[in-house]
Structure formats: C-alpha cells, structure tokens
Write a protein that holds these residues in place. Sequence first.
Motif, short mmCIF file in Angstrom:
data_model
loop_
_atom_site.label_atom_id
_atom_site.label_comp_id
_atom_site.label_asym_id
_atom_site.label_seq_id
_atom_site.Cartn_x
_atom_site.Cartn_y
_atom_site.Cartn_z
N UNK A 43 0.84 -1.20 0.00
CA UNK A 43 0.00 0.00 0.00
C UNK A 43 0.88 1.25 0.00
N UNK A 44 1.91 1.25 0.80
CA UNK A 44 2.82 2.39 0.86
C UNK A 44 3.54 2.59 -0.47
N UNK A 45 3.94 1.50 -1.11
CA UNK A 45 4.60 1.59 -2.41
C UNK A 45 3.66 2.19 -3.45
N UNK A 46 2.39 1.80 -3.42
CA UNK A 46 1.41 2.36 -4.35
C UNK A 46 1.22 3.85 -4.10
N UNK A 47 1.16 4.25 -2.85
CA UNK A 47 1.02 5.67 -2.52
C UNK A 47 2.25 6.44 -3.01
#
Length: 70
Positions: A43-47
């Motif tokens: 999720x952090x990578x997508x953000x």
Amino acid sequence: MAKQLIKQVFGVPSTAVIEATEAATTVNEIRSAGFRYEAKLRDLELQFEAKAGELRQAYLDEVRGIYGDA
C-alpha cells in the motif's frame, strides 16, 4: 517422538503436545504479522508511486511552461 505427541494420560495432552501446539501458534502469529507487514508495504509503495507520478507531471508541466509549450 511421534508416540509421545499422541500419548495422553486421563484425557490431558502431554507436555510435548502442548509445546508443539504453542510453537505452531507462534509460527502462525509470525506469518500473519509478516502478511500484514507486506500488505501495508505494498500500500505504501502504491502511494509513493502515485505521489511520484504527480511530482513527475508537475515537473514536466513546468518545463513545458519554460519552453512556451513548444
């Protein structure tokens, strides 16, 4: 060893069975924590990628403005 895990006295699990169950529970809890970590990391990578895309686009728009939309 396998017979020790199965052997019960008066319906009470042996110490070996209890220890094996506790070890398996610990492993499952660690795996679950790992899965939660990986999900949050994705999720952090997508953000990060979304924000990087916005910054990239802002940079390109600024460069186009410098060149007068050439």
